[in-house]
Write a protein that holds these residues in place. Sequence first.
Motif, PDB file in Angstrom:
ATOM      1  N   ASN B 323       0.797  -1.216   0.000  1.00 43.31           N
ATOM      2  CA  ASN B 323       0.000   0.000   0.000  1.00 43.31           C
ATOM      3  C   ASN B 323       0.832   1.270   0.000  1.00 43.31           C
ATOM      4  O   ASN B 323       0.499   2.245  -0.681  1.00 43.31           O
ATOM      5  CB  ASN B 323      -0.912   0.005   1.235  1.00 43.31           C
ATOM      6  N   ASN B 406      -4.209   6.203  -0.441  1.00 41.99           N
ATOM      7  CA  ASN B 406      -5.035   6.177  -1.650  1.00 41.99           C
ATOM      8  C   ASN B 406      -6.309   5.354  -1.511  1.00 41.99           C
ATOM      9  O   ASN B 406      -7.036   5.169  -2.476  1.00 41.99           O
ATOM     10  CB  ASN B 406      -4.261   5.652  -2.871  1.00 41.99           C
ATOM     11  N   ARG B 449      -8.691   2.202  -5.065  1.00 43.20           N
ATOM     12  CA  ARG B 449      -8.390   3.627  -5.004  1.00 43.20           C
ATOM     13  C   ARG B 449      -9.678   4.454  -4.972  1.00 43.20           C
ATOM     14  O   ARG B 449     -10.509   4.356  -5.863  1.00 43.20           O
ATOM     15  CB  ARG B 449      -7.570   4.001  -6.225  1.00 43.20           C
ATOM     16  N   HIS B 451     -10.793   8.425  -3.470  1.00 44.37           N
ATOM     17  CA  HIS B 451     -10.439   9.615  -2.690  1.00 44.37           C
ATOM     18  C   HIS B 451     -11.694  10.328  -2.211  1.00 44.37           C
ATOM     19  O   HIS B 451     -12.522  10.733  -3.011  1.00 44.37           O
ATOM     20  CB  HIS B 451      -9.627  10.596  -3.541  1.00 44.37           C
TER      21      HIS B 451
END
Lengths: 105, 551, 171
Positions: B323, B406, B449, B451
């Motif tokens: 990661n 992320n 991923r 955000h």
Amino acid sequence: MTSPLEQKKIKITGPSVVTANRTWDGIVVYRTPEQGWSAKLADAAIVRTSDDARALLAESVADDVGAIGAYIAPVEVRDGGAIEPGNLREQIRSAGLTIGLPVQA
Amino acid sequence: MYAYDELDRTLINERVSEFRDQVKRRLSGELTEDEFKMLRLQNGVYLQLHAYMFRVAIPYGTLSSRQLRQLAHVARRYDRGYGHFTTRQNIQFNWIKLAELPDALADLAEVGIHAMQTSGNNTRNVTSDQWAGVAPGEIEDPRIWSEILRQYTTLHPEFSFLPRKFKFAITASAHDRAAIKIHDIGLRLHKNAQGETGFEVMVGGGLGRTPFIAKTIRTFVHGSDLLSYVEAIMRVYNQYGRRDNIYKARIKILVHELGIERFAQEVEEEWQQIRDGALKLDDSVVEEIRSRFTYPAYEKLAHMPDELRKAAHDPHFEAWRRNSVFPHKVTGYAIVTLSLKPVGGPPGDATADQMDALADLADKYSFGEIRVGHEQNLALPHVARRDLPALWKALDKIGLATPNVNLVSDIIACPGLDYCSLANARSIPIAQELTRRFSNHDTANLIGRLHINISGCINACGHHHVGHIGILGVEKNGEEFYQITIGGRADENAQLGSLVGPAVPYAEVADVIEDIVEAYLALRASPDELFVDSVKRLGVEPFRERVYATR
Amino acid sequence: MPLVKNGKISDDAFVHVVDDAPLPPDGAILISAARFLEDPEAISRRLGKTGVVWPNNRDVDDLVPYLDRLAAVALVFPTFRDGRAYSQARLLRERFLYHGELRATGQVLRDQFVFMLRAGFDAFEVRKQADAEVFAQTAKRYSVFYQPTGDGRVTALNRRMQLRHSESAGL
Ligand code: HEM
Ligand code: SF4
């Protein structure tokens, strides 16, 4: 949480205080009936009419060596006379963060 | 690292003594708050809900261990033992006393750190890729140019009283980690057919009330012309940018109102007048700056050392390595990202003890260097891969080894109503609750991923517009409500998110986000399809249906 | 309001004449741009020097044809934060090679002096007496300058290059 910046015309609808941040260190303070500043909401001068609010604010703003950014904030007065902040923003200013600090004092 | 010379140090010290004088005049009443406000803002001092806030610049996100220790010292001595790393390679202290600020600044000046122009209507900290100088495939180190721009913009005699703040960001990699398209000027370093260094110049990006993605004004400006071209843009802006309305004062509005062609033409005319003048950058000048960036003496190391092979049996180490460890341009080395997003913690905060411990680790494992990224995380840029297991253990001890970089719990959040006097609603507790909901690492990995960005008001300090999921605090009848957008992104394909549905109250935000994530898991074409890509393919509608059908 | 010229508080040779007041037959005057542009020829025929107060929202290009007959140009800072006149000043000095008095008027405070000097101003209508009194010290507050402007101060980059040259020449 109306920003004090938008507090143009002064009209209050309930008991209010004047609050600001102390100039030299920035802590939250309230205008007292003795024309000073206190860190305790309990010491604050309470105003109930728009005219009184205007007068208290004018006097507070004039003392900008003492404190800055003065504005009128709503409070609630409990039966026993205890004063409490009138909204979440003021609650946070008076009681502190709603989260723990990364470092506990 | 860039080494300040005597001249840089002198300037910073002169600034400290100027500010000391200004504070003295303020405290004595010689300056009113109205007069002082502009002056303190030019030194990064805001007034927040509880106290003054002090924002310190970390130019292009590069810190030495010595500088980090000094930040820890300031946190301990003048504040409450912690600092907050922001999205623009700054650190903020939340409890500083005005009367002590000049001393704090003087302490920082000892290690070449300052707070000049970290707020106010001037050029802010010039930000860059936090992996500058170490990312594989990078064209050249963009920090050389960031430093040239830092010097050029510092106390600029013409541009210190702009219509509004002005932000630069630079990248020299194909993948944009500096969010250049949401800056007033975004610079993408590339080479022309002759192999000369120059920049694609983008202008007029920004978030806030009227978000815009920056537009390209010129595809190639030669490095030697960078400053004159920038001066032309800033001169046009200084003269014609709107000053009648603070919400329309950013350059993005000028670019929008004139249109990019008209704006470009104005800039071009101005530039032709000055491009061969004193701002022309000779190669020797660029080399002079370049020569003061020092790079570590890397060893020749194996890509797969025994230490790493052995540690691969530990699933916790492996989870972290997969990661948080990223390829480095030098074989045998790695870039290690340190998550400042522990489960249940406020995003971006680091304690003084963590900073000190990290400074020691940087000395031991990363040639004394630390980086600060716009995702509010830190990085160690030069770690030998054989040291990764030992580093991991040490980081884990100080709470800097959360393997969520992320991922869904790597949340960007502004201070919100807990600190900020402009806020409508709180940001941090929302972020904390979300990190708890998504604390299971396997689930987070399954999601991939993603955000999440949170802002407590439309000023968009948490970049909610460009979050894959954006959360914006609004106010409804004195209650905290949140608008949720999806599909934004901040990279080279920058895009503003779209609203999923009506605003929801504080208590429901985490549920809604969970529903959105579940919808994504059900709707994605394959496990490789990222959240943003699903939104792009399907649009907002299927998400709206699933999330709001039962609300 | 004290006037600072040549680094110290000085008598003002110019009289500000408001738009509807008659022009004195001789003596140095500062008049508005609008009044000047109404009939520049007539004004230039007057005995006595002419200075123009140029607003910060009008291109200085319009003033350029008359620069050689002006003894002073005053640029305006309506507020501390309004920095348009810095650009105008640099253009007048550096592009249009104006050599007369360049005066800062309006909200002119101590903390702008260095910026103003660097932009090419050489006369200052300072708001506060106390600020005017410390002009000379304040002007020396900085000794390092990163940007080249027309004021001739050597930039940090140039100083470094000179240092390098003298080092490599073994001096
Ligand atoms: C705590 C006090 C803060 C205040 C009073 C504040 C105020 C503001 C304001 C008013 C804007 C909008 C400016 C405009 O669009 O013209 C803004 C934008 C921004 N702020 Fe903050 N902010 C604060 C903290 C932060 C923090 C902690 C961060 C980073 C985590 C941050 C990062 C940003 C960024 C990146 C923008 C840029 C958006 C853009 O360029 O349009 N700010 N801030
Ligand atoms: S987005 Fe709003 S609430 Fe958040 S820090 Fe910025 S100004 Fe404050």
